[in-house]
Scaffold this active site. Structure first.
Site, PDB file in Angstrom:
ATOM      1  N   HIS A   1      47.684  43.931  35.129  1.00  9.88           N
ATOM      2  CA  HIS A   1      48.177  42.739  35.849  1.00  9.88           C
ATOM      3  C   HIS A   1      47.624  42.718  37.288  1.00  9.88           C
ATOM      4  O   HIS A   1      48.373  42.730  38.240  1.00  9.88           O
ATOM      5  CB  HIS A   1      49.708  42.743  35.845  1.00  9.88           C
ATOM      6  CG  HIS A   1      50.350  41.413  36.052  1.00  9.88           C
ATOM      7  ND1 HIS A   1      51.318  40.922  35.216  1.00  9.88           N
ATOM      8  CD2 HIS A   1      50.197  40.472  37.023  1.00  9.88           C
ATOM      9  CE1 HIS A   1      51.736  39.748  35.663  1.00  9.88           C
ATOM     10  NE2 HIS A   1      51.072  39.450  36.768  1.00  9.88           N
TER      11      HIS A   1
ATOM     12  N   ARG B   1      49.074  45.899  39.619  1.00  9.64           N
ATOM     13  CA  ARG B   1      50.459  46.059  40.083  1.00  9.64           C
ATOM     14  C   ARG B   1      50.828  47.530  40.253  1.00  9.64           C
ATOM     15  O   ARG B   1      51.578  47.887  41.141  1.00  9.64           O
ATOM     16  CB  ARG B   1      51.434  45.364  39.121  1.00  9.64           C
ATOM     17  CG  ARG B   1      51.408  43.840  39.234  1.00  9.64           C
ATOM     18  CD  ARG B   1      52.456  43.178  38.357  1.00  9.64           C
ATOM     19  NE  ARG B   1      53.803  43.680  38.592  1.00  9.64           N
ATOM     20  CZ  ARG B   1      54.576  43.375  39.626  1.00  9.64           C
ATOM     21  NH1 ARG B   1      54.142  42.540  40.535  1.00  9.64           N
ATOM     22  NH2 ARG B   1      55.790  43.885  39.743  1.00  9.64           N
TER      23      ARG B   1
ATOM     24  N   ARG C   1      41.016  35.862  37.907  1.00  8.08           N
ATOM     25  CA  ARG C   1      40.639  35.575  39.293  1.00  8.08           C
ATOM     26  C   ARG C   1      39.165  35.226  39.444  1.00  8.08           C
ATOM     27  O   ARG C   1      38.802  34.488  40.365  1.00  8.08           O
ATOM     28  CB  ARG C   1      41.011  36.777  40.169  1.00  8.08           C
ATOM     29  CG  ARG C   1      42.527  36.927  40.356  1.00  8.08           C
ATOM     30  CD  ARG C   1      42.889  38.292  40.867  1.00  8.08           C
ATOM     31  NE  ARG C   1      42.482  39.324  39.929  1.00  8.08           N
ATOM     32  CZ  ARG C   1      42.397  40.617  40.223  1.00  8.08           C
ATOM     33  NH1 ARG C   1      42.673  41.029  41.441  1.00  8.08           N
ATOM     34  NH2 ARG C   1      42.029  41.486  39.300  1.00  8.08           N
TER      35      ARG C   1
END
Ligand SMILES: Cc1cc2nc3c(=O)[nH]c(=O)nc-3n(C[C@H](O)[C@H](O)[C@H](O)COP(=O)(O)O)c2cc1C
Length: 299
Positions: free
Chosen positions: A190, A193, A245
């Site tokens: 993720h 994280r 992204r």
């Protein structure tokens, strides 16, 4: 300690590719998933919290969902309310809906039900959003909570849709997903994280082995930016990958067309690499075309 995303990027660069040209031809990148055929195993990501990118523009989630529809690739969507999710489904029904690990269990079941009643492709949960630095995470004002094997079993039983767990980064969790009856997992940290998390493609072969013959689809994300990255993930055991992204600048600058162009270019590179390695379609991927520069051994 190095940044998690940097560690993941460096791991991609470890692999180099063997060439197998004789008897090869232009590869077919199409993929079957949950009863539908898609043009590519490259998918758009479970994003959330995007606004309009400017005057006359739509919300970024809608724009990339439209791009996924145009590309005929699988679309994903993350934390949103049911009404906003309907707007996504209106433009793209091939969307996998990722529900947060909310403390409010009624909210979880309501979002699972909404997804099934309104034609989502699949539904799931990002378990890597359970914890924050101060305990259970609070995301956009909403409290998250722990998720047990029994909880996941209950979600799987509750929904008629294929259920996906996003945020698997160990064989231990992968086996629990299998026990719970999930239909797919996303091997992911993720976007970092967990500080110092291992690169998803590093653990991928072990997870693939542990889930062999389970029928569970294995997806991967984090740091995938090129067709070559996607190629390496699928060689190492992924059924498909998500790009997040990396396409954002293209989305900000050129909206739907920017994303279409970015993902098309990635898919062209994926097809090119498949053709160069004698992998004629997505069922023929094999890890032994990759060599590891650190060990000087093939995978
Ligand atoms: C702005 C933003 C919002 C995100 N929202 C969610 C979400 O709601 N649910 C989810 O499962 N993942 C969410 N993610 C994580 C992505 O789905 C993905 O796992 C992560 O960005 C790693 O992929 P990447 O390196 O290609 O970006 C979000 C990521 C970003 C950058």
């Amino acid at each position: 300690m190095k940044d998690t995303n940097e560690i993941t990027r460096e791991y991609f660069e470890r692999f180099v590719v063997e060439q197998r040209l004789i008897d090869s031809f232009v590869a077919d990148t199409s993929m079957e998933l949950f009863g539908k055929t898609f043009a590519s195993p490259i998918m758009l990501p479970a994003f959330s919290h995007m606004k309009s990118m400017g005057e006359g523009r739509e919300n970024g989630l809608i724009e990339y969902s439209k791009a996924a529809e145009k590309l005929n690739v699988v679309n994903w969507i993350g934390m949103i309310e049911n009404e906003e999710f309907q707007e996504i489904l209106n433009v793209n029904s091939s969307t996998i809906r990722i529900v947060k690990p909310y403390a409010d269990k009624d909210k979880i079941f309501s979002q699972l039900r909404y997804a099934a009643d309104n034609g989502a492709l699949a539904v799931g949960m990002d378990i890597d959003h359970i914890f924050g630095l101060n305990g259970y995470d609070v995301c956009a004002g909403e409290l998250m909570d722990k998720q047990s094997l029994e909880d996941i079993k209950a979600y799987v039983e509750y929904t008629d849709l294929p259920f996906v767990i996003k945020g698997v980064l160990s064989v231990q969790d992968a086996l629990k997903c299998a026990e719970a009856g999930v239909k797919a997992i996303v091997v992911s940290h993720h976007h970092g994280r967990l500080p110092g998390a291992l690169p998803p493609i590093m653990i991928l072969p072990e997870i693939k082995k542990a889930l062999a013959d389970s029928g569970i689809k294995i997806f991967v994300d984090c740091g995938i930016a090129t067709g070559s990255d996607a190629f390496k993930c699928i060689c190492l055991g992924a059924d498909a990958v998500s790009v997040g992204r990396a396409f954002r600048p293209a989305l900000y600058e050129n909206g739907i067309e920017g994303v279409v162009s970015y993902i098309s270019k990635m898919n062209d590179e994926l097809r090119y690499m498949m053709s160069f390695t004698g992998i004629r379609d997505v069922n023929e991927f094999t890890s032994d075309v990759l060599w590891d520069l650190n060990t000087l051994k093939r995978q």
